[in-house]
Design a protein around this motif. Structure first.
Motif, short mmCIF file in Angstrom:
data_model
loop_
_atom_site.label_atom_id
_atom_site.label_comp_id
_atom_site.label_asym_id
_atom_site.label_seq_id
_atom_site.Cartn_x
_atom_site.Cartn_y
_atom_site.Cartn_z
N ALA A 1 5.73 13.32 30.45
CA ALA A 1 6.90 13.89 29.78
C ALA A 1 7.35 13.04 28.61
CB ALA A 1 8.04 14.05 30.79
N THR A 2 7.10 11.74 28.67
CA THR A 2 7.40 10.85 27.54
C THR A 2 6.37 11.03 26.43
OG1 THR A 2 8.45 9.22 28.99
CG2 THR A 2 7.70 8.43 26.85
N SER A 3 5.10 11.16 26.82
CA SER A 3 4.03 11.30 25.82
C SER A 3 4.15 12.59 25.02
CB SER A 3 2.66 11.27 26.53
OG SER A 3 2.43 10.03 27.14
N LEU A 4 4.85 13.58 25.57
CA LEU A 4 5.08 14.82 24.83
C LEU A 4 5.64 14.54 23.44
CD1 LEU A 4 5.64 17.88 24.42
CD2 LEU A 4 7.65 17.61 25.87
N PHE A 5 6.51 13.55 23.34
CA PHE A 5 7.16 13.25 22.06
C PHE A 5 6.21 12.55 21.09
CE2 PHE A 5 10.57 13.81 25.05
CZ PHE A 5 11.46 14.61 24.35
N ASP A 6 5.09 12.04 21.58
CA ASP A 6 4.14 11.35 20.71
C ASP A 6 3.40 12.32 19.79
OD1 ASP A 6 4.81 8.94 21.83
OD2 ASP A 6 3.16 8.96 23.29
N VAL A 7 3.44 13.62 20.06
CA VAL A 7 2.74 14.57 19.20
C VAL A 7 3.68 15.21 18.19
CG1 VAL A 7 1.05 15.04 21.00
CG2 VAL A 7 3.03 16.54 20.77
N GLY A 8 4.93 14.79 18.17
CA GLY A 8 5.90 15.34 17.23
C GLY A 8 6.51 14.24 16.38
N GLY A 9 7.16 14.63 15.33
CA GLY A 9 7.92 13.68 14.53
C GLY A 9 9.32 13.54 15.09
N ALA A 10 10.22 13.02 14.27
CA ALA A 10 11.59 12.82 14.72
C ALA A 10 12.26 14.13 15.12
CB ALA A 10 12.40 12.14 13.62
N ALA B 1 4.46 19.67 39.24
CA ALA B 1 3.23 20.25 38.71
C ALA B 1 3.54 21.42 37.77
CB ALA B 1 2.33 20.71 39.85
N GLY B 2 4.52 22.24 38.13
CA GLY B 2 4.92 23.34 37.25
C GLY B 2 5.52 22.84 35.96
N ILE B 3 6.36 21.80 36.05
CA ILE B 3 6.95 21.22 34.84
C ILE B 3 5.86 20.64 33.94
CG2 ILE B 3 8.48 19.42 33.96
CD1 ILE B 3 10.11 19.74 36.56
N LEU B 4 4.86 20.01 34.54
CA LEU B 4 3.78 19.42 33.74
C LEU B 4 2.98 20.47 32.99
CD1 LEU B 4 2.57 16.61 36.15
CD2 LEU B 4 3.58 16.31 33.87
N ARG B 5 2.84 21.65 33.56
CA ARG B 5 2.23 22.75 32.79
C ARG B 5 3.04 23.01 31.53
NH1 ARG B 5 1.32 27.89 36.63
NH2 ARG B 5 -0.30 27.18 38.06
N SER B 6 4.37 23.05 31.68
CA SER B 6 5.24 23.30 30.52
C SER B 6 5.15 22.16 29.51
CB SER B 6 6.69 23.47 30.97
OG SER B 6 6.84 24.62 31.77
N VAL B 7 5.02 20.93 29.99
CA VAL B 7 4.86 19.79 29.09
C VAL B 7 3.62 19.96 28.23
CG1 VAL B 7 4.32 17.31 29.01
CG2 VAL B 7 6.13 18.13 30.52
N ALA B 8 2.50 20.32 28.87
CA ALA B 8 1.25 20.51 28.12
C ALA B 8 1.36 21.68 27.14
CB ALA B 8 0.10 20.74 29.10
N THR B 9 1.96 22.76 27.57
CA THR B 9 2.12 23.94 26.70
C THR B 9 3.02 23.61 25.52
OG1 THR B 9 1.84 25.45 28.57
CG2 THR B 9 2.95 26.32 26.61
N ASP B 10 4.13 22.93 25.78
CA ASP B 10 5.06 22.59 24.71
C ASP B 10 4.44 21.59 23.73
OD1 ASP B 10 6.93 24.29 25.71
OD2 ASP B 10 8.26 22.74 26.53
N ALA B 11 3.61 20.68 24.24
CA ALA B 11 2.95 19.71 23.36
C ALA B 11 2.01 20.42 22.40
CB ALA B 11 2.20 18.68 24.19
N ALA B 12 1.21 21.35 22.91
CA ALA B 12 0.29 22.09 22.05
C ALA B 12 1.05 22.91 21.01
CB ALA B 12 -0.60 23.00 22.90
N ALA B 13 2.13 23.55 21.45
CA ALA B 13 2.94 24.35 20.53
C ALA B 13 3.60 23.47 19.47
CB ALA B 13 4.01 25.12 21.31
N LEU B 14 4.00 22.28 19.86
CA LEU B 14 4.63 21.36 18.91
C LEU B 14 3.66 20.95 17.81
CD1 LEU B 14 7.27 19.84 18.33
CD2 LEU B 14 6.44 17.98 19.81
N VAL B 15 2.43 20.66 18.19
CA VAL B 15 1.42 20.30 17.19
C VAL B 15 1.16 21.49 16.27
CG1 VAL B 15 -0.99 19.65 16.83
CG2 VAL B 15 0.34 18.56 18.65
N ARG B 16 1.02 22.68 16.82
CA ARG B 16 0.77 23.87 15.99
C ARG B 16 1.91 24.14 15.02
NH1 ARG B 16 -1.09 26.04 20.97
NH2 ARG B 16 0.91 27.11 21.25
N SER B 17 3.12 23.80 15.41
CA SER B 17 4.28 24.11 14.57
C SER B 17 4.49 23.13 13.41
CB SER B 17 5.56 24.12 15.43
OG SER B 17 5.90 22.79 15.84
#
Length: 404
Positions: A347-356, A248-264
Motif C-alpha cells: 500500500a505504501t509502494s502504490l505511491f511510488d508510481v505517482g508524482g506528488a 487480499a481484496g484491498i491488495l487487488r485494489s492497490v494493484a488496480t489503482d497503481a496501474a490506473a495511476l501510471v496510465r493517467s
C-alpha cells in the motif's frame, strides 16, 4: 440434478473471483461509490442491506437448508471480491458469516430461518478495561430473577452491530460460565453507539454497545459453557483468516489503482528512464510486484481456508481432534504474520508510481494503507510469529483464546 451436485454448482458461482452476473453487477455498484463514501465518512447502510437482500448472507448455508452450499474457500473467495469492491462492507459482515457457520454447526433452526430471511448478525463480545484481550472474564452479566433474565454491560469493538438486526452477546452467568445470547438491536435497553474513530475501516460500526436491563428470552440462548472451555476448532481460525481475506481484496485494489495511476500520468521526470510513464521499466516493475503480492495474498488465504474447512468438517462430524484444530490455527496465523507486513508495504509502494499528485485527498489512495494497517492491529503479528516459533522449536502449543 442431485441436491449435492446443485449445491456444488451454485457454490462455484462465487469460486475464485468468478461471481455470477447478478452478483458481479452488485459488486460493481458497491465499488462505484466506495472511495467517495470513505472520503465523506459515509456509512454503507444501503450496500450492506443490498448484499443481504441478494441472499448472499446465506452463502455458507447448505443448499437443502436454503443456502448456496459454499465451502469456506468459496465463502472467503466471495469476501475477497467484496473487499475489493468495498472493504468496509466486507468487514461489517465478518461476524455474520462466522455466526452463520456456527448456526449450521449447531443445527440452530430458528437462527437459520433468520439468515434465510436476510437478517444480519453483529456482535458484542469484546470489552475494554484491565482484563487481557482474549480472556473471557467478562464484566457483562446475565442475571436471572423471578421476572426473567436481564442483560447488563458495555461492549466495545462491536463490528457490524450498527448494521445488524441481531446482536450476539457474550455475558457472564452464575458458576463461572459464559452464555452467548442473541438479542435484537431494537430491543429496549440496547444502545448501539457509532463512536468508532479508527484511522481506517472507519465506517464498520466498530464502536460501543450498551445493555441496560435488556430482557432475554429462553429461545434466545445460543450456548452456555465454562469460561475456560475452548471454542470450536474452526471458529477462531475462520474469524482471523477473514481479516486476511479483507487484506487480499484491498491488495487487488492497490494493484488496480497503481496501474490506473501510471496510465493517467501525462508527464514524468526529466531524468526518468523513459519519456512516457507507461513505458518506464521502473514503474512497470513496481506495478508488477503489486500484482504479484495481491495474487500470492489471495492464494495464501484460499489455501489456508481449506485447512480451516478440515477443522470445520471434523467438528461437524463430532471428531474435533487437536491436530486439525492446531493446523487451522497455524495456517491462519502464518498467513497473517506474512501478509501484515507485505500488505502494508504494498500500500505504501502504490505511491511510488505517482508524482506528488498521488497524495491528493481527492484521490484518497491513502485509504488502502490506513485500512490495511487498521486490520493488522486486531492482534499483533509479532506475538503470533513468536507463538509459531515456540511451536516449531519446542513443540509448545499455541495459545487457546479468541485470537488463535
Amino acid at each position: 440434478m442431485t441436491a449435492e451436485r446443485e449445491g456444488k454448482n451454485r457454490a462455484l458461482l462465487w469460486h475464485e473471483g468468478s461471481p455470477r452476473a447478478g452478483t458481479r453487477e452488485l459488486l460493481s455498484w458497491i465499488a462505484a461509490g466506495a472511495a467517495e463514501r470513505e472520503l465523506r465518512d459515509e456509512s454503507p447502510f444501503a450496500q450492506v442491506r443490498a448484499v443481504a437482500d441478494a441472499g448472499l448472507g446465506a452463502l455458507a448455508l447448505p443448499v437443502d437448508q436454503g443456502g448456496h452450499g459454499a465451502s469456506i474457500r468459496e465463502l472467503l473467495a466471495f469476501v475477497i471480491d467484496l473487499a475489493e469492491a468495498d472493504p468496509i462492507v466486507a468487514h461489517v459482515l465478518r461476524t455474520h458469516y462466522s455466526q452463520t457457520l456456527g448456526f449450521v454447526r449447531g443445527g440452530h433452526t430458528r437462527w437459520l430461518d433468520e439468515v434465510r430471511a436476510g437478517k444480519v448478525f453483529g456482535n458484542a463480545i469484546s470489552e475494554t478495561g484491565t482484563v487481557a484481550a482474549g480472556n473471557h472474564d467478562f464484566t457483562t452479566t446475565l442475571t436471572e430473577t423471578a421476572d426473567g433474565r436481564w442483560l447488563d454491560g458495555v461492549k466495545y469493538y462491536s463490528t457490524g452491530t450498527l448494521y445488524s438486526d441481531w446482536i450476539s452477546v457474550a455475558a457472564r452467568v452464575e458458576g463461572d460460565r459464559v452464555a452467548t445470547v442473541l438479542v435484537p438491536t431494537d430491543r429496549p435497553g440496547v444502545e448501539v453507539v457509532d463512536d468508532w474513530d479508527g484511522m481506517g475501516q472507519s465506517r464498520t460500526g466498530t464502536g460501543t454497545t450498551r445493555f441496560t436491563d435488556v430482557a432475554v428470552a429462553d429461545d434466545e440462548f445460543l450456548s452456555v459453557r465454562s469460561r475456560h472451555e475452548p471454542r470450536p476448532a474452526a471458529d477462531v481460525p475462520f474469524l482471523q483468516l477473514y481479516l486476511q481475506a479483507l487484506m487480499a481484496g484491498i491488495l487487488r485494489s492497490v494493484a488496480t489503482d497503481a496501474a490506473a495511476l501510471v496510465r493517467s500520468r501525462t508527464r514524468t521526470f526529466d531524468h526518468a528512464p523513459a519519456p512516457r510513464p507507461v513505458d518506464d521499466p521502473i514503474l512497470q516493475e513496481t506495478v508488477g510486484r503489486l500484482v504479484s503480492t495481491a495474487w500470492v495474498a489471495e492464494s495464501a488465504v484460499l489455501a489456508a481456508a481449506d485447512t480451516v474447512q478440515a477443522a470445520e468438517d471434523a467438528v461437524r462430524a463430532g471428531e474435533p481432534t487437536e491436530e486439525v484444530g492446531r493446523a487451522a490455527s497455524v495456517a491462519a496465523s502464518a498467513v497473517k504474520v506474512h501478509l501484515d507486513r507485505v500488505a502494508a508495504d504494498a500500500a505504501t509502494s502504490l505511491f511510488d508510481v505517482g508524482g506528488a499528485s498521488a497524495s491528493s485527498r481527492g484521490k484518497n489512495l491513502d485509504r488502502h494503507w490506513r485500512n490495511i494497517r487498521t486490520l493488522s492491529l486486531h492482534n499483533p503479528a509479532s506475538y503470533r510469529a513468536t507463538a509459531l516459533g515456540r511451536l516449531a522449536i519446542s513443540g509448545e502449543d499455541l495459545p487457546r483464546n479468541g485470537y488463535f
